[in-house]
Scaffold this motif. Structure first.
Motif, PDB file in Angstrom:
ATOM      1  N   ALA A  80    -120.207  22.743 -32.210  1.00 44.81           N
ATOM      2  CA  ALA A  80    -120.932  22.958 -33.466  1.00 44.81           C
ATOM      3  C   ALA A  80    -120.507  24.264 -34.122  1.00 44.81           C
ATOM      4  N   LEU A  81    -120.281  25.298 -33.311  1.00 47.68           N
ATOM      5  CA  LEU A  81    -119.817  26.579 -33.829  1.00 47.68           C
ATOM      6  C   LEU A  81    -118.451  26.431 -34.484  1.00 47.68           C
ATOM      7  N   GLU A  82    -117.554  25.755 -33.791  1.00 47.56           N
ATOM      8  CA  GLU A  82    -116.214  25.513 -34.345  1.00 47.56           C
ATOM      9  C   GLU A  82    -116.306  24.713 -35.643  1.00 47.56           C
ATOM     10  N   GLY A  83    -117.164  23.690 -35.647  1.00 45.43           N
ATOM     11  CA  GLY A  83    -117.300  22.854 -36.831  1.00 45.43           C
ATOM     12  C   GLY A  83    -117.845  23.619 -38.017  1.00 45.43           C
ATOM     13  N   PHE A  84    -118.840  24.460 -37.784  1.00 45.22           N
ATOM     14  CA  PHE A  84    -119.401  25.263 -38.871  1.00 45.22           C
ATOM     15  C   PHE A  84    -118.343  26.215 -39.426  1.00 45.22           C
ATOM     16  N   ALA A  85    -117.600  26.854 -38.530  1.00 47.94           N
ATOM     17  CA  ALA A  85    -116.568  27.800 -38.969  1.00 47.94           C
ATOM     18  C   ALA A  85    -115.499  27.115 -39.810  1.00 47.94           C
TER      19      ALA A  85
END
Length: 310
Positions: free
Chosen positions: A296-301
Motif C-alpha cells: 500500500a505504501l508503494e502504491g500510494f507513492a
C-alpha cells in the motif's frame, strides 16, 4: 505556496490487531518510506485501549535506521506519563534524531475504552486535559537544560536538571490534536502545530483560520488522513471496513463521521487530499488502511504522491 510534506503512519496498531510481533518489519517500512521520499514517519500511542508497540521505543529504533525523514508521534498521550520522565525520553529521542522529532500530543478521545486505560494506569480521566497543558509547560522548561522548579495542580518538583538537552534550544516542536472551540484555543496558545482529522474540508479551513487569527506563535497546519486505495470504490470501502473496525472496535460508519477518511481510486484520493492542501494543510500524515502495508505504501507513492500539489 509553502512546501507541503507528506508523512506516513507506521501500522503499529494494525500489526497488533493481527497478532503480529515482528517489530523489525516496522523499521523496514519506515526505511522504505524514507526512500520513497515521504517527509515524515509517525507512530501512534495507546498502551491499553488500542494496544500497539510503544511509540518512543519504536521511533528510537527508526531514528538510527534512517537519516533524513522527520519522526513524529501521532499522537502521544502525555497525561499517562510524568512530565519529567517524558521530557527526558523525548529529549533523548530528539538527540538521536539530530533534531528530526515532532511531538504530536492529544488528551485522549472520550470513549469508554480510553477511560478504562486511564483508570488502569491510575490517572483520573477527567484531569486529562489539564494534565496535558501542565505537562507541556513543564517539559518546555525542562528542555532548557537549566535547573527547573515547577509547581502546578498535578505536578510539583524542585531543582531538576535534565541531560541530555534536546537538539534545539526550545526542544522539539509540539503539535496538538483536537477540534472544537476549547481545543482550538489550546492549539493557538500552546502548539507549534495542529494535527486534526476533520472529515469536512470546510471545517478544516474554518478551524485553521481561527487558530491563525489567535495563535501566540507560528503554527504548522497539518492533517491526519486515512486512505484505502482501489480502482473499485466498493472494494476499497470493504477493505477499509476490514481494517478500521478491529482497529477501533467500532463500526466504520461511526469512525468516518469523526475522522477524515477516503476509499477509492488513487486519482480521486489525490483530488481529496489536494482540497485540504488548498485549504492550508502543509503537513499531511497518511494512514493507509490495507492488508499489505508495504504494498500500500508503494502504491500510494507511485499513484498519489506525484499528483499532490507540493
Amino acid at each position: 505556496m509553502a512546501e507541503v510534506k507528506i508523512g506516513y503512519l507506521l501500522p503499529t496498531r494494525d500489526q497488533a490487531v493481527r497478532g503480529g510481533d515482528e517489530l523489525t518489519r516496522l523499521i523496514t517500512i519506515a526505511q522504505r518510506a524514507e526512500a520513497l521520499e515521504f517527509g515524515s514517519v509517525w507512530a501512534g500511542d495507546s498502551p491499553l485501549a488500542r494496544p500497539r508497540a510503544d511509540p518512543l521505543v519504536l521511533l528510537a529504533a527508526v531514528a538510527v535506521a534512517t537519516r533524513r525523514v522527520t519522526l513524529g508521534t501521532a499522537v502521544l498521550l502525555p497525561a499517562l506519563r510524568h512530565p519529567i520522565l517524558m521530557a527526558h525520553q523525548l529529549a533523548t529521542l530528539d538527540r538521536l534524531t539530530d533534531g528530526r522529532l515532532i511531538v504530536g500530543m492529544g488528551a485522549g478521545f472520550p470513549t469508554a475504552g480510553t477511560q478504562r486505560q486511564f483508570d488502569a494506569i491510575g490517572v483520573p480521566f477527567r484531569s486529562r486535559v489539564s494534565r496535558l497543558e501542565e505537562s507541556i509547560e513543564a517539559m518546555r522548561r525542562l528542555w532548557s537544560g537549566k535547573d527547573v522548579s515547577f509547581a502546578g495542580r498535578h505536578f510539583d518538583f524542585r531543582d531538576v536538571t535534565l541531560a541530555p538537552a534536546p537538539a534545539g534550544p526550545t526542544g522539539p516542536p509540539i503539535w496538538l490534536a483536537g477540534s472544537g472551540e476549547p481545543a482550538l484555543r489550546r492549539v493557538a496558545r500552546l502548539g507549534d502545530g495542529w494535527l486534526p482529522y476533520p472529515p469536512a474540508v470546510e471545517d478544516y479551513a474554518r478551524d485553521r483560520a481561527t487558530i491563525h487569527q489567535t495563535a501566540t506563535r507560528p503554527v504548522t497546519s497539518a492533517l491526519y488522513a486515512t486512505l484505502t486505495l482501489d480502482e473499485d470504490p466498493q472494494r476499497a470501502r470493504e477493505l477499509q471496513r476490514r481494517s478500521i473496525e478491529p482497529y477501533y472496535n467500532a463500526p466504520l460508519e461511526v469512525i468516518e463521521k469523526i475522522q477524515a477518511m477516503f476509499a477509492g481510486p488513487p486519482s480521486d484520493a489525490a483530488v481529496w487530499l489536494n482540497s485540504y492542501i488548498e485549504a492550508g494543510a502543509r503537513h499531511i500524515v497518511i494512514r493507509l488502511a490495507a492488508d499489505d502495508h508495504l504494498a500500500a505504501l508503494e502504491g500510494f507513492a507511485a499513484s498519489v504522491l506525484p499528483r499532490l500539489h507540493r
